[in-house]
Design a protein around this motif. Structure first.
Motif, short mmCIF file in Angstrom:
data_model
loop_
_atom_site.label_atom_id
_atom_site.label_comp_id
_atom_site.label_asym_id
_atom_site.label_seq_id
_atom_site.Cartn_x
_atom_site.Cartn_y
_atom_site.Cartn_z
N ARG A 47 0.83 -1.21 0.00
CA ARG A 47 0.00 0.00 0.00
C ARG A 47 0.87 1.26 0.00
NH1 ARG A 47 -2.35 2.96 4.10
NH2 ARG A 47 -1.55 1.49 5.65
N ASP A 69 -3.45 -1.23 -2.90
CA ASP A 69 -4.27 -1.00 -1.72
C ASP A 69 -5.45 -1.96 -1.79
OD1 ASP A 69 -5.85 -0.18 0.36
OD2 ASP A 69 -5.94 1.93 -0.25
N LEU A 70 -5.40 -3.00 -0.97
CA LEU A 70 -6.43 -4.04 -1.01
C LEU A 70 -7.78 -3.56 -0.49
CD1 LEU A 70 -4.19 -6.99 0.16
CD2 LEU A 70 -5.33 -6.86 -2.06
N THR A 71 -7.82 -2.37 0.11
CA THR A 71 -9.10 -1.84 0.58
C THR A 71 -9.85 -1.10 -0.53
OG1 THR A 71 -8.24 0.32 1.33
CG2 THR A 71 -8.10 -1.53 2.87
N THR A 107 -14.04 -0.40 3.98
CA THR A 107 -13.13 -0.13 2.87
C THR A 107 -13.75 0.92 1.96
OG1 THR A 107 -14.09 -1.76 1.37
CG2 THR A 107 -12.42 -2.56 2.94
N ARG A 113 -13.66 -3.89 6.99
CA ARG A 113 -12.26 -3.77 6.59
C ARG A 113 -11.49 -5.10 6.61
NH1 ARG A 113 -7.42 -0.27 9.38
NH2 ARG A 113 -5.90 -0.54 7.70
N THR A 117 -10.22 -6.55 3.13
CA THR A 117 -8.78 -6.59 2.88
C THR A 117 -8.28 -8.02 2.76
OG1 THR A 117 -8.48 -4.54 4.16
CG2 THR A 117 -6.52 -5.89 3.76
N ASN A 118 -8.56 -8.80 3.79
CA ASN A 118 -7.96 -10.14 3.88
C ASN A 118 -8.52 -11.10 2.83
OD1 ASN A 118 -6.78 -8.96 6.09
ND2 ASN A 118 -7.85 -10.20 7.61
N GLY A 121 -10.18 -8.42 -1.30
CA GLY A 121 -9.11 -7.81 -2.07
C GLY A 121 -8.24 -8.86 -2.74
#
Length: 300
Positions: A47, A69-71, A107, A113, A117-118, A121
């Motif tokens: 990120r 940025d996985l969010t 996100t 989130r 994300t985990n 994403g």
């Protein structure tokens, strides 16, 4: 190979391209550093590009930095497009990045989130890059889960984004269970497609990393004090991921973790996940929901 599998057992990685998410610190950094040291061209998908550049400077070998940025699904799509232009093929995709025990946050796309994300994403990133892995002999998708997947071991389809009530630990557990269910369903689809790509999973046990920085102070303080007694180094914690990514004996759908008591620490070995993680109907339902939420479909 000795009794204990170590980084010394990793075959030569010359000519291979590895993309590692969250590689500027902790487990991801150790994973990327070892792969680069074995000759792989490694992309640190991070990120914060400045932190990524500083991490790359501490590694020997061919190392590049990619903003991710996985969010944000827009960021995931942009990163995938840039990776596709830079690398016509990918040998290893290591879905390592993660957040843990965050306060209730959303996100960019409105997902809780930790789940966003985990799981989501990485689901989207994998789907957008998979065709670069499919023709490559020995290619693998390795997703990092956690023993935390056993916390409230369920996918809460009635409230996936934890909008009605929120538990930091419960949301983390759901996201890590989703990582495993994604791996198992992806492997089933890859097997039907035919060789050579496989999907595997790993967990680091209890490793001394920055992942707990979002924990409440009442939790974090005793963890900091106990860390030397109950945790292992990030370098040791990265070994299950490295084994899943490089050991020629690994089979699709396998899960690796530390071999010590309760899988807290130790050298990597084959482990099993919770009974809930093997529920085929839930895996397939989660897959369908993930495609719908991300807008990403897979070519397998």
């Amino acid at each position: 190979m000795g009794t204990h599998w170590t980084a010394d057992d990793i075959p030569d990685q010359q000519g291979r391209v590895a993309v590692v998410t969250g590689a500027n610190t902790g487990l991801g950094f150790e994973t990327a550093k070892v792969l680069a040291g074995r000759g792989a061209t490694v992309v640190l998908a991070v990120r914060d590009v400045d932190k990524g550049e500083r991490a790359a400077a501490r590694m020997a070998g061919a190392v590049a930095v990619q903003q991710l940025d996985l969010t944000s699904l827009d960021s995931v799509r942009t990163a995938a497009a840039q990776l596709r232009r830079a690398h016509p093929q990918i040998d290893l995709l290591i879905n390592n990045a993660g957040v843990m025990y965050t306060p209730r946050q959303s996100t960019v796309d409105g997902f809780e989130r930790q789940f966003g994300t985990n799981h989501l994403g990485h689901f989207a990133l994998t789907g957008l890059l998979l065709d670069l892995l499919l023709p490559v002999p020995g290619s693998r998708v390795v997703t990092v889960s956690s023993t935390g997947h056993r916390i409230r071991a369920a996918i809460h389809f009635d409230d996936l984004q934890w909008e009605r009530s929120y538990s930091r630990a419960g949301a983390y557990g759901q996201s890590k269970l989703a990582n495993l269910m994604f791996t198992y369903e992806l492997q089933r689809r890859l097997a039907a497609h035919g060789p050579p790509t496989l999907a595997a999973a790993a967990h680091p046990g209890v490793s001394n990393t920055e992942l707990v920085r979002n924990s409440p102070a009442l939790v974090r303080a005793p963890m900091d004090r106990l860390a030397p007694l109950v945790t292992q180094s990030a370098a040791m914690g990265a070994l299950p991921t490295l084994r899943a990514a490089t050991d020629p004996s690994v089979l699709g759908g396998q899960y690796y973790g530390p071999g010590g008591r309760r899988e807290v620490r130790g050298y990597p070995r084959l482990v099993t996940s919770s009974p809930e993680s093997y529920d085929l109907a839930v895996q397939q339902r989660l897959w369908a929901v993930s495609e719908d939420l991300t807008g990403v479909t897979f070519g397998v």
